[in-house]
Design an enzyme around this catalytic site. Structure first.
Site, PDB file in Angstrom:
ATOM      1  CD  GLU A  48      -2.876  -1.062   0.001  1.00 19.66           C
ATOM      2  OE1 GLU A  48      -3.193   0.052  -0.467  1.00 19.66           O
ATOM      3  OE2 GLU A  48      -3.258  -2.132  -0.509  1.00 19.66           O
TER       4      GLU A  48
ATOM      5  CG  ASP B 124       2.132  -6.932  -5.994  1.00 23.97           C
ATOM      6  OD1 ASP B 124       1.679  -6.447  -4.938  1.00 23.97           O
ATOM      7  OD2 ASP B 124       1.488  -7.715  -6.724  1.00 23.97           O
TER       8      ASP B 124
END
Length: 467
Positions: free
Chosen positions: A306, A388
Protein backbone atom coordinates in the site's frame (compact mmCIF):
# COMPACT_ATOMS: atom_id res chain seq x y z
CA UNK A 1 -3.96 32.96 -36.63
CA UNK A 2 -6.83 35.11 -35.42
CA UNK A 3 -9.26 33.24 -37.67
CA UNK A 4 -8.11 29.88 -36.27
CA UNK A 5 -8.62 31.08 -32.70
CA UNK A 6 -12.03 32.39 -33.69
CA UNK A 7 -13.01 29.03 -35.14
CA UNK A 8 -11.76 27.20 -32.03
CA UNK A 9 -13.59 29.64 -29.79
CA UNK A 10 -16.85 29.10 -31.68
CA UNK A 11 -16.47 25.31 -31.81
CA UNK A 12 -18.42 24.48 -28.61
CA UNK A 13 -21.36 26.60 -29.76
CA UNK A 14 -21.24 25.11 -33.26
CA UNK A 15 -21.19 21.61 -31.80
CA UNK A 16 -24.08 22.41 -29.46
CA UNK A 17 -26.13 23.70 -32.40
CA UNK A 18 -25.24 20.64 -34.49
CA UNK A 19 -26.35 18.22 -31.75
CA UNK A 20 -29.60 20.07 -31.00
CA UNK A 21 -31.66 18.74 -33.89
CA UNK A 22 -35.47 18.76 -33.62
CA UNK A 23 -36.83 15.23 -33.62
CA UNK A 24 -33.45 13.60 -33.06
CA UNK A 25 -34.14 10.17 -31.42
CA UNK A 26 -32.17 10.72 -28.20
CA UNK A 27 -34.38 8.32 -26.27
CA UNK A 28 -33.76 5.49 -28.74
CA UNK A 29 -30.04 6.28 -28.74
CA UNK A 30 -29.77 6.14 -24.95
CA UNK A 31 -31.83 2.93 -24.79
CA UNK A 32 -29.53 1.46 -27.43
CA UNK A 33 -26.42 2.48 -25.47
CA UNK A 34 -27.89 1.04 -22.27
CA UNK A 35 -28.77 -2.30 -23.85
CA UNK A 36 -25.44 -2.53 -25.68
CA UNK A 37 -23.55 -1.90 -22.45
CA UNK A 38 -25.65 -4.49 -20.65
CA UNK A 39 -25.12 -6.95 -23.50
CA UNK A 40 -21.34 -6.47 -23.35
CA UNK A 41 -21.18 -6.96 -19.58
CA UNK A 42 -23.49 -9.99 -19.75
CA UNK A 43 -21.34 -11.59 -22.44
CA UNK A 44 -18.21 -11.04 -20.36
CA UNK A 45 -19.95 -12.43 -17.27
CA UNK A 46 -20.92 -15.54 -19.25
CA UNK A 47 -17.29 -16.05 -20.25
CA UNK A 48 -16.25 -15.69 -16.61
CA UNK A 49 -18.96 -18.11 -15.45
CA UNK A 50 -17.36 -20.84 -17.56
CA UNK A 51 -14.08 -20.26 -15.70
CA UNK A 52 -15.98 -20.57 -12.41
CA UNK A 53 -17.00 -24.09 -13.42
CA UNK A 54 -13.41 -25.34 -13.52
CA UNK A 55 -12.69 -28.23 -11.15
CA UNK A 56 -8.98 -27.63 -10.57
CA UNK A 57 -7.14 -24.48 -9.40
CA UNK A 58 -4.49 -22.80 -11.57
CA UNK A 59 -1.21 -24.71 -11.54
CA UNK A 60 0.64 -22.13 -9.43
CA UNK A 61 -1.98 -22.57 -6.68
CA UNK A 62 -2.32 -26.35 -6.72
CA UNK A 63 -0.15 -26.83 -3.63
CA UNK A 64 -1.31 -23.67 -1.84
CA UNK A 65 -5.09 -24.11 -1.85
CA UNK A 66 -6.95 -27.24 -0.85
CA UNK A 67 -9.50 -28.73 -3.22
CA UNK A 68 -12.21 -28.02 -0.64
CA UNK A 69 -11.34 -24.31 -0.46
CA UNK A 70 -11.08 -24.06 -4.23
CA UNK A 71 -14.52 -25.65 -4.66
CA UNK A 72 -15.92 -23.24 -2.07
CA UNK A 73 -14.33 -20.28 -3.84
CA UNK A 74 -15.78 -21.39 -7.17
CA UNK A 75 -19.21 -21.86 -5.60
CA UNK A 76 -19.02 -18.37 -4.06
CA UNK A 77 -18.00 -16.91 -7.42
CA UNK A 78 -20.88 -18.66 -9.20
CA UNK A 79 -23.35 -17.49 -6.55
CA UNK A 80 -22.20 -13.89 -6.96
CA UNK A 81 -22.34 -14.23 -10.75
CA UNK A 82 -25.93 -15.49 -10.64
CA UNK A 83 -26.87 -12.71 -8.25
CA UNK A 84 -25.16 -10.22 -10.54
CA UNK A 85 -27.13 -11.55 -13.51
CA UNK A 86 -30.43 -11.22 -11.68
CA UNK A 87 -29.63 -7.77 -10.26
CA UNK A 88 -28.53 -6.66 -13.73
CA UNK A 89 -31.84 -7.74 -15.27
CA UNK A 90 -33.71 -6.14 -12.36
CA UNK A 91 -31.84 -2.89 -12.93
CA UNK A 92 -32.43 -2.93 -16.67
CA UNK A 93 -36.16 -3.47 -16.20
CA UNK A 94 -36.24 -0.46 -13.87
CA UNK A 95 -34.24 1.71 -16.29
CA UNK A 96 -36.39 0.82 -19.26
CA UNK A 97 -39.59 1.32 -17.24
CA UNK A 98 -38.47 4.80 -16.20
CA UNK A 99 -37.79 5.65 -19.85
CA UNK A 100 -40.80 3.92 -21.45
CA UNK A 101 -43.36 5.34 -19.01
CA UNK A 102 -41.77 8.82 -18.89
CA UNK A 103 -41.31 8.62 -15.13
CA UNK A 104 -38.85 11.53 -15.04
CA UNK A 105 -41.22 14.24 -16.36
CA UNK A 106 -44.10 12.83 -14.30
CA UNK A 107 -42.02 12.82 -11.12
CA UNK A 108 -40.81 16.34 -11.89
CA UNK A 109 -44.40 17.46 -12.27
CA UNK A 110 -45.58 15.76 -9.08
CA UNK A 111 -42.70 17.16 -7.05
CA UNK A 112 -43.56 20.62 -8.40
CA UNK A 113 -47.17 20.24 -7.26
CA UNK A 114 -46.04 19.17 -3.77
CA UNK A 115 -43.66 22.10 -3.64
CA UNK A 116 -46.36 24.61 -4.57
CA UNK A 117 -48.82 23.08 -2.12
CA UNK A 118 -46.67 22.77 0.99
CA UNK A 119 -43.94 25.45 0.74
CA UNK A 120 -44.23 29.26 0.65
CA UNK A 121 -43.50 30.96 -2.65
CA UNK A 122 -40.18 32.37 -1.42
CA UNK A 123 -38.82 28.81 -1.05
CA UNK A 124 -39.82 27.79 -4.55
CA UNK A 125 -37.63 27.79 -7.65
CA UNK A 126 -35.54 25.32 -9.63
CA UNK A 127 -33.08 24.56 -6.82
CA UNK A 128 -35.75 23.68 -4.24
CA UNK A 129 -37.76 21.85 -6.91
CA UNK A 130 -34.67 19.82 -7.81
CA UNK A 131 -33.99 18.86 -4.19
CA UNK A 132 -37.57 17.55 -3.78
CA UNK A 133 -37.33 15.76 -7.14
CA UNK A 134 -34.01 14.10 -6.24
CA UNK A 135 -35.31 13.14 -2.79
CA UNK A 136 -38.23 11.34 -4.47
CA UNK A 137 -35.80 9.52 -6.76
CA UNK A 138 -33.62 8.48 -3.82
CA UNK A 139 -36.57 7.16 -1.82
CA UNK A 140 -37.93 5.19 -4.79
CA UNK A 141 -34.52 3.76 -5.68
CA UNK A 142 -33.82 2.86 -2.04
CA UNK A 143 -37.11 1.00 -1.69
CA UNK A 144 -36.59 -0.87 -4.96
CA UNK A 145 -33.06 -1.77 -3.91
CA UNK A 146 -33.93 -3.13 -0.46
CA UNK A 147 -34.72 -6.72 -1.56
CA UNK A 148 -31.41 -7.10 -3.40
CA UNK A 149 -29.43 -5.52 -0.57
CA UNK A 150 -31.10 -7.81 1.98
CA UNK A 151 -30.49 -10.91 -0.13
CA UNK A 152 -26.86 -10.01 -0.74
CA UNK A 153 -26.17 -9.48 2.97
CA UNK A 154 -28.33 -12.06 4.72
CA UNK A 155 -28.53 -14.83 2.14
CA UNK A 156 -25.52 -14.80 -0.19
CA UNK A 157 -22.86 -13.50 2.23
CA UNK A 158 -24.43 -15.41 5.12
CA UNK A 159 -24.30 -18.70 3.21
CA UNK A 160 -20.53 -18.43 2.78
CA UNK A 161 -19.85 -17.24 6.33
CA UNK A 162 -18.96 -13.62 5.59
CA UNK A 163 -21.91 -11.74 7.00
CA UNK A 164 -21.49 -10.53 10.57
CA UNK A 165 -24.19 -7.87 10.40
CA UNK A 166 -27.62 -7.95 12.00
CA UNK A 167 -30.92 -6.76 10.59
CA UNK A 168 -30.88 -3.91 13.11
CA UNK A 169 -27.41 -2.82 12.02
CA UNK A 170 -28.36 -3.16 8.35
CA UNK A 171 -31.44 -0.96 8.84
CA UNK A 172 -29.44 1.54 10.88
CA UNK A 173 -26.82 1.77 8.12
CA UNK A 174 -29.54 2.46 5.55
CA UNK A 175 -31.01 5.25 7.67
CA UNK A 176 -27.59 6.78 8.35
CA UNK A 177 -26.71 6.65 4.64
CA UNK A 178 -29.96 8.38 3.70
CA UNK A 179 -29.40 11.00 6.40
CA UNK A 180 -25.85 11.69 5.22
CA UNK A 181 -27.03 11.92 1.61
CA UNK A 182 -29.51 14.62 2.59
CA UNK A 183 -27.25 16.45 5.07
CA UNK A 184 -24.18 16.54 2.80
CA UNK A 185 -25.43 15.78 -0.69
CA UNK A 186 -28.28 18.27 -0.87
CA UNK A 187 -26.23 21.39 0.01
CA UNK A 188 -23.62 20.29 -2.54
CA UNK A 189 -26.33 19.74 -5.15
CA UNK A 190 -27.79 23.17 -4.40
CA UNK A 191 -24.33 24.72 -4.82
CA UNK A 192 -23.84 22.77 -8.09
CA UNK A 193 -27.06 24.22 -9.50
CA UNK A 194 -26.38 27.74 -8.21
CA UNK A 195 -22.96 27.82 -9.88
CA UNK A 196 -24.44 26.80 -13.23
CA UNK A 197 -27.29 29.30 -12.95
CA UNK A 198 -25.08 32.28 -12.06
CA UNK A 199 -21.81 31.87 -13.97
CA UNK A 200 -22.99 31.74 -17.58
CA UNK A 201 -21.55 29.65 -20.40
CA UNK A 202 -18.20 29.19 -18.65
CA UNK A 203 -19.78 27.48 -15.64
CA UNK A 204 -17.67 24.35 -16.07
CA UNK A 205 -14.51 26.15 -14.88
CA UNK A 206 -16.20 27.13 -11.65
CA UNK A 207 -17.76 23.68 -11.22
CA UNK A 208 -14.37 22.05 -11.60
CA UNK A 209 -12.81 24.26 -8.92
CA UNK A 210 -15.81 23.62 -6.68
CA UNK A 211 -15.44 19.83 -7.12
CA UNK A 212 -11.73 20.05 -6.31
CA UNK A 213 -12.43 21.97 -3.09
CA UNK A 214 -15.15 19.50 -2.08
CA UNK A 215 -12.84 16.53 -2.61
CA UNK A 216 -10.13 18.12 -0.48
CA UNK A 217 -12.58 18.95 2.32
CA UNK A 218 -14.05 15.45 2.25
CA UNK A 219 -10.60 13.91 2.67
CA UNK A 220 -10.33 15.92 5.88
CA UNK A 221 -13.80 15.46 7.39
CA UNK A 222 -14.56 11.87 6.32
CA UNK A 223 -12.44 10.09 8.96
CA UNK A 224 -13.40 12.59 11.67
CA UNK A 225 -17.15 12.93 11.25
CA UNK A 226 -18.45 10.28 8.82
CA UNK A 227 -16.50 7.08 9.36
CA UNK A 228 -17.23 6.95 13.13
CA UNK A 229 -20.95 6.80 12.29
CA UNK A 230 -20.43 3.34 10.79
CA UNK A 231 -17.24 1.89 12.30
CA UNK A 232 -15.11 2.27 15.38
CA UNK A 233 -11.48 3.28 14.85
CA UNK A 234 -9.14 2.39 17.72
CA UNK A 235 -5.43 3.21 17.99
CA UNK A 236 -3.28 0.16 17.27
CA UNK A 237 -1.96 -1.20 20.54
CA UNK A 238 1.81 -1.20 21.18
CA UNK A 239 3.57 -4.36 20.04
CA UNK A 240 5.46 -5.94 17.16
CA UNK A 241 2.91 -4.95 14.53
CA UNK A 242 2.93 -1.28 15.53
CA UNK A 243 6.72 -1.27 15.68
CA UNK A 244 6.92 -2.93 12.27
CA UNK A 245 4.53 -0.49 10.59
CA UNK A 246 6.11 2.57 12.20
CA UNK A 247 9.55 1.30 11.18
CA UNK A 248 8.35 0.85 7.59
CA UNK A 249 6.84 4.36 7.56
CA UNK A 250 10.06 5.86 8.92
CA UNK A 251 12.11 3.97 6.35
CA UNK A 252 10.06 5.50 3.53
CA UNK A 253 9.60 8.95 5.10
CA UNK A 254 5.86 8.32 5.04
CA UNK A 255 4.15 11.10 7.07
CA UNK A 256 2.35 8.71 9.41
CA UNK A 257 0.19 10.50 11.96
CA UNK A 258 -1.79 7.63 13.47
CA UNK A 259 -2.29 3.86 13.18
CA UNK A 260 -5.84 2.61 13.55
CA UNK A 261 -7.62 -0.73 13.79
CA UNK A 262 -11.14 -0.72 12.33
CA UNK A 263 -13.84 -3.11 13.55
CA UNK A 264 -14.63 -4.47 10.10
CA UNK A 265 -15.64 -7.77 11.70
CA UNK A 266 -18.83 -6.05 12.89
CA UNK A 267 -20.23 -6.40 9.39
CA UNK A 268 -18.08 -8.82 7.41
CA UNK A 269 -15.30 -11.37 7.63
CA UNK A 270 -13.51 -9.86 4.62
CA UNK A 271 -10.06 -8.31 5.24
CA UNK A 272 -8.37 -5.14 4.05
CA UNK A 273 -5.97 -2.29 4.89
CA UNK A 274 -5.60 1.23 3.50
CA UNK A 275 -4.32 4.73 4.21
CA UNK A 276 -5.87 8.16 3.84
CA UNK A 277 -5.22 11.81 4.66
CA UNK A 278 -3.58 14.98 3.43
CA UNK A 279 -0.06 14.97 1.95
CA UNK A 280 1.59 16.00 5.22
CA UNK A 281 -0.57 13.90 7.56
CA UNK A 282 -1.47 10.31 6.73
CA UNK A 283 -3.39 7.69 8.69
CA UNK A 284 -3.17 3.91 8.21
CA UNK A 285 -6.23 1.75 8.88
CA UNK A 286 -5.97 -2.03 9.34
CA UNK A 287 -9.01 -4.28 9.54
CA UNK A 288 -9.23 -6.34 12.71
CA UNK A 289 -9.94 -9.38 10.53
CA UNK A 290 -6.60 -8.94 8.75
CA UNK A 291 -4.71 -8.76 12.05
CA UNK A 292 -6.57 -11.76 13.42
CA UNK A 293 -5.92 -14.02 10.43
CA UNK A 294 -2.37 -12.99 9.44
CA UNK A 295 1.13 -13.09 10.86
CA UNK A 296 2.68 -9.76 11.86
CA UNK A 297 5.18 -9.76 8.97
CA UNK A 298 2.40 -10.56 6.51
CA UNK A 299 0.38 -7.53 7.65
CA UNK A 300 3.49 -5.35 7.30
CA UNK A 301 4.03 -6.82 3.82
CA UNK A 302 0.48 -5.85 2.81
CA UNK A 303 1.14 -2.32 4.05
CA UNK A 304 4.47 -2.20 2.20
CA UNK A 305 2.44 -2.77 -0.96
CA UNK A 306 0.00 0.00 0.00
CA UNK A 307 2.80 2.43 0.82
CA UNK A 308 4.33 1.49 -2.52
CA UNK A 309 1.35 3.21 -4.14
CA UNK A 310 2.17 6.33 -2.12
CA UNK A 311 5.90 6.21 -2.75
CA UNK A 312 5.44 5.70 -6.50
CA UNK A 313 2.89 8.57 -6.64
CA UNK A 314 0.14 6.30 -7.91
CA UNK A 315 -2.51 8.10 -5.88
CA UNK A 316 -1.27 11.47 -7.15
CA UNK A 317 -1.39 10.28 -10.75
CA UNK A 318 -4.89 8.84 -10.35
CA UNK A 319 -6.04 12.03 -8.66
CA UNK A 320 -4.68 14.06 -11.56
CA UNK A 321 -6.45 11.81 -14.08
CA UNK A 322 -9.69 12.07 -12.13
CA UNK A 323 -9.45 15.88 -12.18
CA UNK A 324 -9.05 15.80 -15.96
CA UNK A 325 -12.09 13.53 -16.22
CA UNK A 326 -14.18 15.85 -14.03
CA UNK A 327 -13.18 18.88 -16.12
CA UNK A 328 -13.88 17.07 -19.38
CA UNK A 329 -17.27 15.93 -18.04
CA UNK A 330 -18.36 19.44 -17.04
CA UNK A 331 -16.98 20.97 -20.25
CA UNK A 332 -18.95 18.52 -22.38
CA UNK A 333 -22.06 19.15 -20.30
CA UNK A 334 -21.86 22.83 -21.26
CA UNK A 335 -22.53 21.69 -24.84
CA UNK A 336 -25.61 19.65 -23.88
CA UNK A 337 -27.16 21.80 -21.15
CA UNK A 338 -29.45 23.75 -23.53
CA UNK A 339 -30.16 20.88 -25.93
CA UNK A 340 -33.94 21.18 -26.38
CA UNK A 341 -34.19 18.04 -28.50
CA UNK A 342 -32.64 15.96 -25.69
CA UNK A 343 -35.12 17.24 -23.11
CA UNK A 344 -38.09 16.89 -25.48
CA UNK A 345 -37.19 13.28 -26.28
CA UNK A 346 -37.82 12.48 -22.62
CA UNK A 347 -41.06 14.43 -22.22
CA UNK A 348 -39.74 17.80 -21.04
CA UNK A 349 -41.40 20.17 -23.51
CA UNK A 350 -41.90 23.27 -21.35
CA UNK A 351 -39.03 23.06 -18.83
CA UNK A 352 -35.37 22.15 -19.01
CA UNK A 353 -34.31 21.20 -15.46
CA UNK A 354 -30.53 21.25 -15.11
CA UNK A 355 -30.41 18.04 -13.07
CA UNK A 356 -32.44 16.18 -15.70
CA UNK A 357 -30.15 17.46 -18.45
CA UNK A 358 -27.09 16.31 -16.50
CA UNK A 359 -28.62 12.87 -15.91
CA UNK A 360 -29.49 12.39 -19.58
CA UNK A 361 -26.09 13.73 -20.62
CA UNK A 362 -24.30 11.11 -18.51
CA UNK A 363 -26.48 8.45 -20.17
CA UNK A 364 -25.30 9.67 -23.57
CA UNK A 365 -21.70 9.17 -22.41
CA UNK A 366 -22.12 5.44 -21.70
CA UNK A 367 -19.88 4.30 -24.60
CA UNK A 368 -17.04 6.62 -23.57
CA UNK A 369 -17.49 5.57 -19.94
CA UNK A 370 -16.94 1.96 -20.96
CA UNK A 371 -13.78 2.87 -22.85
CA UNK A 372 -12.45 4.94 -19.94
CA UNK A 373 -13.20 2.09 -17.52
CA UNK A 374 -11.23 -0.33 -19.72
CA UNK A 375 -8.13 1.85 -19.90
CA UNK A 376 -8.28 2.92 -16.24
CA UNK A 377 -8.32 -0.74 -15.20
CA UNK A 378 -5.27 -1.38 -17.40
CA UNK A 379 -3.48 1.46 -15.61
CA UNK A 380 -4.66 0.27 -12.20
CA UNK A 381 -3.34 -3.26 -12.80
CA UNK A 382 -0.01 -1.78 -13.91
CA UNK A 383 0.16 0.18 -10.66
CA UNK A 384 -0.61 -2.96 -8.64
CA UNK A 385 2.31 -4.82 -10.25
CA UNK A 386 4.56 -1.84 -9.53
CA UNK A 387 3.45 -1.72 -5.88
CA UNK A 388 4.16 -5.45 -5.56
CA UNK A 389 7.63 -4.93 -7.03
CA UNK A 390 8.17 -2.11 -4.55
CA UNK A 391 7.37 -4.49 -1.67
CA UNK A 392 9.86 -6.98 -3.14
CA UNK A 393 12.57 -4.31 -3.12
CA UNK A 394 11.77 -3.73 0.55
CA UNK A 395 12.43 -7.42 1.20
CA UNK A 396 8.83 -8.56 1.70
CA UNK A 397 8.48 -10.80 -1.35
CA UNK A 398 7.91 -14.03 0.58
CA UNK A 399 5.60 -12.45 3.17
CA UNK A 400 3.59 -10.60 0.51
CA UNK A 401 3.10 -13.75 -1.55
CA UNK A 402 1.97 -15.71 1.52
CA UNK A 403 -0.34 -12.88 2.56
CA UNK A 404 -1.92 -12.65 -0.90
CA UNK A 405 -2.61 -16.39 -0.85
CA UNK A 406 -4.10 -16.18 2.66
CA UNK A 407 -6.30 -13.22 1.73
CA UNK A 408 -7.44 -15.04 -1.40
CA UNK A 409 -8.46 -18.06 0.66
CA UNK A 410 -10.03 -16.08 3.50
CA UNK A 411 -12.07 -13.90 1.15
CA UNK A 412 -12.88 -16.82 -1.20
CA UNK A 413 -11.76 -14.56 -4.04
CA UNK A 414 -11.85 -15.88 -7.58
CA UNK A 415 -8.70 -17.91 -8.25
CA UNK A 416 -8.74 -17.50 -12.03
CA UNK A 417 -10.44 -15.31 -14.61
CA UNK A 418 -11.30 -15.18 -18.27
CA UNK A 419 -8.79 -12.88 -19.94
CA UNK A 420 -11.42 -10.70 -21.59
CA UNK A 421 -13.56 -10.40 -18.45
CA UNK A 422 -10.50 -9.53 -16.36
CA UNK A 423 -9.24 -6.96 -18.88
CA UNK A 424 -12.52 -5.05 -18.73
CA UNK A 425 -13.57 -5.49 -15.09
CA UNK A 426 -10.55 -6.04 -12.86
CA UNK A 427 -8.60 -3.19 -11.28
CA UNK A 428 -6.20 -5.74 -9.74
CA UNK A 429 -4.31 -8.58 -11.46
CA UNK A 430 -5.54 -12.05 -10.58
CA UNK A 431 -3.57 -13.98 -7.96
CA UNK A 432 -1.67 -16.33 -10.35
CA UNK A 433 -0.41 -13.31 -12.29
CA UNK A 434 0.74 -11.53 -9.12
CA UNK A 435 2.47 -14.65 -7.79
CA UNK A 436 4.14 -15.13 -11.15
CA UNK A 437 5.43 -11.57 -11.07
CA UNK A 438 6.65 -12.13 -7.51
CA UNK A 439 8.54 -15.25 -8.60
CA UNK A 440 6.61 -17.46 -6.21
CA UNK A 441 7.66 -21.11 -6.19
CA UNK A 442 4.98 -23.54 -5.08
CA UNK A 443 5.25 -25.69 -1.95
CA UNK A 444 6.63 -28.76 -3.66
CA UNK A 445 9.51 -26.79 -5.14
CA UNK A 446 10.32 -24.99 -1.89
CA UNK A 447 7.89 -23.77 0.70
CA UNK A 448 7.39 -20.04 0.64
CA UNK A 449 10.32 -19.33 -1.65
CA UNK A 450 10.36 -16.42 -4.02
CA UNK A 451 12.70 -16.13 -6.93
CA UNK A 452 15.01 -13.16 -6.76
CA UNK A 453 14.06 -10.56 -9.34
CA UNK A 454 16.08 -7.86 -11.01
CA UNK A 455 14.01 -5.23 -9.16
CA UNK A 456 14.85 -6.72 -5.77
CA UNK A 457 18.43 -5.43 -6.07
CA UNK A 458 17.42 -1.86 -6.89
CA UNK A 459 17.63 0.89 -4.26
CA UNK A 460 14.42 2.23 -2.78
CA UNK A 461 13.55 5.80 -3.63
CA UNK A 462 10.44 7.53 -2.39
CA UNK A 463 8.56 9.83 -4.71
CA UNK A 464 8.91 13.57 -4.26
CA UNK A 465 5.22 14.38 -4.08
CA UNK A 466 1.95 12.83 -3.04
CA UNK A 467 -1.63 13.82 -2.33
Amino acid sequence: MASILSILGDFPQRLATFLDRPGFPWKSLIVGFTLANYGLESYLSFRQYRILQHKKPPKVLEDEISQEKFDESQAYGRAKAKFGLFSGIYGQVQNLAWIYYDILPKLWGVSGVWLARYLPARFQGEITHTLVFVLCQIVISSILGLPLSYYSTFVLEEKFGFNKSTVKLWVTDKIKTLGLTIALGFPLLAAFLKIIMTTGNQFFYYLWVFALVVQTVMITIFPIFIMPLFNKLSPLEPGKLKEGVEGLAKRLNFPLKELYVIDGSKRSAHSNAYFYGLPWKKHIVIYDTLIEKSETEEVVAVLSHELGHWSLSHTTKLFGISQFQVFYLFALFSIFIDNKSLYQSFGFHKEQPIIVGFTLFTDVLQPTDAIIKFFMNILSRKFEFEADAFAVRLGYSKELAKSLIKLQIQNLSTMDADWMYAAYNYSHPILPERLGALGWADSKKGVGKVAKTEDSEKPIKAADREL
